[in-house]
Design an enzyme around this catalytic site. Structure first.
Site, PDB file in Angstrom:
ATOM      1  N   GLY A  37      47.258  55.971  55.649  1.00 48.24           N
ATOM      2  CA  GLY A  37      46.531  55.217  54.637  1.00 48.24           C
ATOM      3  C   GLY A  37      47.271  55.107  53.320  1.00 48.24           C
ATOM      4  N   ALA A  38      48.590  54.962  53.374  1.00 48.11           N
ATOM      5  CA  ALA A  38      49.395  54.971  52.146  1.00 48.11           C
ATOM      6  C   ALA A  38      49.698  53.576  51.621  1.00 48.11           C
ATOM      7  CB  ALA A  38      50.693  55.735  52.388  1.00 48.11           C
ATOM      8  N   ASN A  39      48.892  52.596  52.013  1.00 48.36           N
ATOM      9  CA  ASN A  39      49.117  51.233  51.505  1.00 48.36           C
ATOM     10  C   ASN A  39      48.350  50.957  50.221  1.00 48.36           C
ATOM     11  OD1 ASN A  39      46.612  51.245  52.682  1.00 48.36           O
ATOM     12  ND2 ASN A  39      46.878  49.322  53.808  1.00 48.36           N
ATOM     13  N   THR A  40      47.518  51.922  49.796  1.00 53.67           N
ATOM     14  CA  THR A  40      46.717  51.713  48.600  1.00 53.67           C
ATOM     15  C   THR A  40      46.259  53.067  48.058  1.00 53.67           C
ATOM     16  OG1 THR A  40      44.802  50.491  47.704  1.00 53.67           O
ATOM     17  CG2 THR A  40      44.516  51.539  49.842  1.00 53.67           C
ATOM     18  N   GLY A  41      45.735  53.062  46.842  1.00 54.95           N
ATOM     19  CA  GLY A  41      45.105  54.244  46.277  1.00 54.95           C
ATOM     20  C   GLY A  41      46.001  55.462  46.158  1.00 54.95           C
ATOM     21  N   ILE A  42      45.412  56.650  46.365  1.00 52.29           N
ATOM     22  CA  ILE A  42      46.179  57.884  46.182  1.00 52.29           C
ATOM     23  C   ILE A  42      47.251  58.049  47.254  1.00 52.29           C
ATOM     24  CG2 ILE A  42      44.260  59.027  45.011  1.00 52.29           C
ATOM     25  CD1 ILE A  42      43.811  60.698  47.511  1.00 52.29           C
ATOM     26  N   GLY A  43      47.037  57.463  48.417  1.00 61.47           N
ATOM     27  CA  GLY A  43      48.056  57.517  49.458  1.00 61.47           C
ATOM     28  C   GLY A  43      49.315  56.788  49.041  1.00 61.47           C
ATOM     29  N   SER A 166      37.244  66.414  50.303  1.00 59.36           N
ATOM     30  CA  SER A 166      36.514  65.972  49.116  1.00 59.36           C
ATOM     31  C   SER A 166      35.522  67.039  48.678  1.00 59.36           C
ATOM     32  CB  SER A 166      35.750  64.681  49.421  1.00 59.36           C
ATOM     33  OG  SER A 166      34.852  64.358  48.374  1.00 59.36           O
ATOM     34  N   TYR A 191      29.464  60.688  55.312  1.00 61.82           N
ATOM     35  CA  TYR A 191      30.742  60.928  54.639  1.00 61.82           C
ATOM     36  C   TYR A 191      30.897  62.415  54.318  1.00 61.82           C
ATOM     37  CZ  TYR A 191      34.488  60.737  51.192  1.00 61.82           C
ATOM     38  OH  TYR A 191      35.661  60.953  50.512  1.00 61.82           O
TER      39      TYR A 191
END
Length: 307
Positions: A37-43, A166, A191
């Site tokens: 999931g490194a295409n956006t955000g903290i990733g 989280s 979640y």
């Protein structure tokens, strides 16, 4: 020369980056990292930081077009051409197995696995394999991915596994009688349950990896202004109103980076971090019997034997 205590800190913006002891430019040269999931955000910010340190970074994402755009941006900014995109859909065990098979065939080393991808507050839906989406992606998908890559991590030890959980794990419990939420589903609680599963998985994984020089730690990134809340109109609205009080993705990535590279964590395992320091884990997150049972049930659901 001993690396300063704060060698983990990002070279980018964020309150932590202003502390002393910034990292040498090629600290991770020769290391191979997978970040889901490194295409956006903290990733994406984690990938940017580790690429800046000289690592070969594998961006593992479902949306390869978005991932390629992120990788291109990171390569241009850091000058590190070893930022690679590989397709991975954590909502489909076939995709996870194909990703692992390709990776193991093409890459001879793996030093850091960052299980970062996640979904949040989804309306009730199921993965390709019939798992409730948040449990399936956030826990079971990463459970299977780690299983498939673990031998390579052991071969390249010392190595690290970092699971992004989280603070929401405090509100979760593992409902073995209705794990897929078919009898009762609340998107917020689902979640929380999945994030508790991350903590319990980390705890049991660390116990099983003792003596291998492969560590496993979990973390809370903080409340980060990102698109993770996109499935909730209310949360999206609140995030925009209170964005001033939220961490930027760069700031939110700091604890992931810390767990991935901090020298003082070389032999630390089975812990939970927040703001680059150990944090309180809920009593449910410290229940070893639940952790062992969840491990067994997860293996059964995925059709694997992991002893």
């Amino acid at each position: 020369m001993r690396t300063p205590r704060f060698w983990v800190l990002s070279l980018g913006r964020g309150p932590l980056s202003r502390q002393k002891g910034l990292v040498p430019p090629l600290l991770l040269e020769g290391k191979v990292v997978i970040i889901t999931g490194a295409n956006t955000g903290i990733g994406k910010e984690t990938a940017r930081d580790l690429a800046r340190r000289g690592a070969r970074v594998i961006i593992a994402c479902r949306d390869t077009a978005k991932a390629e755009a992120a990788a291109s941006e990171i390569r241009a900014e850091t000058g590190n051409q070893e930022v690679i995109v590989k397709k991975l859909d954590l909502a489909d065990t076939k995709s996870i197995r194909e990703f692992a098979e390709r990776f193991l065939a093409e890459e001879k080393e793996l030093h850091i696995l960052i299980n970062n991808a996640g979904v949040m507050l989804c309306p009730y839906s199921k993965t390709a394999d019939g798992f409730e989406m948040q449990l399936g992606v956030n826990h079971l998908g990463h459970f299977l991915l780690t299983f498939l890559l673990l031998e390579r991590l052991k071969q390249c030890a010392p190595a690290r596994i970092v699971n992004v959980s989280s603070l929401a794990h405090h509100g979760g419990w593992i409902r073995f009688h209705d794990l897929q939420g078919e009898k009762c589903y609340n998107r917020g609680l689902a979640y929380c349950h999945s994030k508790l599963a991350n903590v319990l998985f980390t705890r049991e994984l660390a116990r099983r990896l003792q003596g291998t020089k492969v560590t496993a730690n979990a973390l809370h990134p903080g409340s980060v202004y990102s698109d993770l809340v996109r499935h909730s109109f209310v949360m999206t609205w609140l995030w925009k109103i209170f964005s001033f009080f939220l961490k930027t993705p760069c700031e939110g990535a700091q604890t992931s980076i810390y767990c991935a590279v901090a020298e003082e964590l070389e032999s630390v395992t089975g812990q939970y971090f927040s703001d680059c320091q150990p944090a309180y884990v809920s009593p449910r997150g410290r229940d070893d019997e639940t952790a062992k049972k969840l491990w067994s049930v997860s293996c059964e659901l995925l059709g694997i034997q992991w002893d």
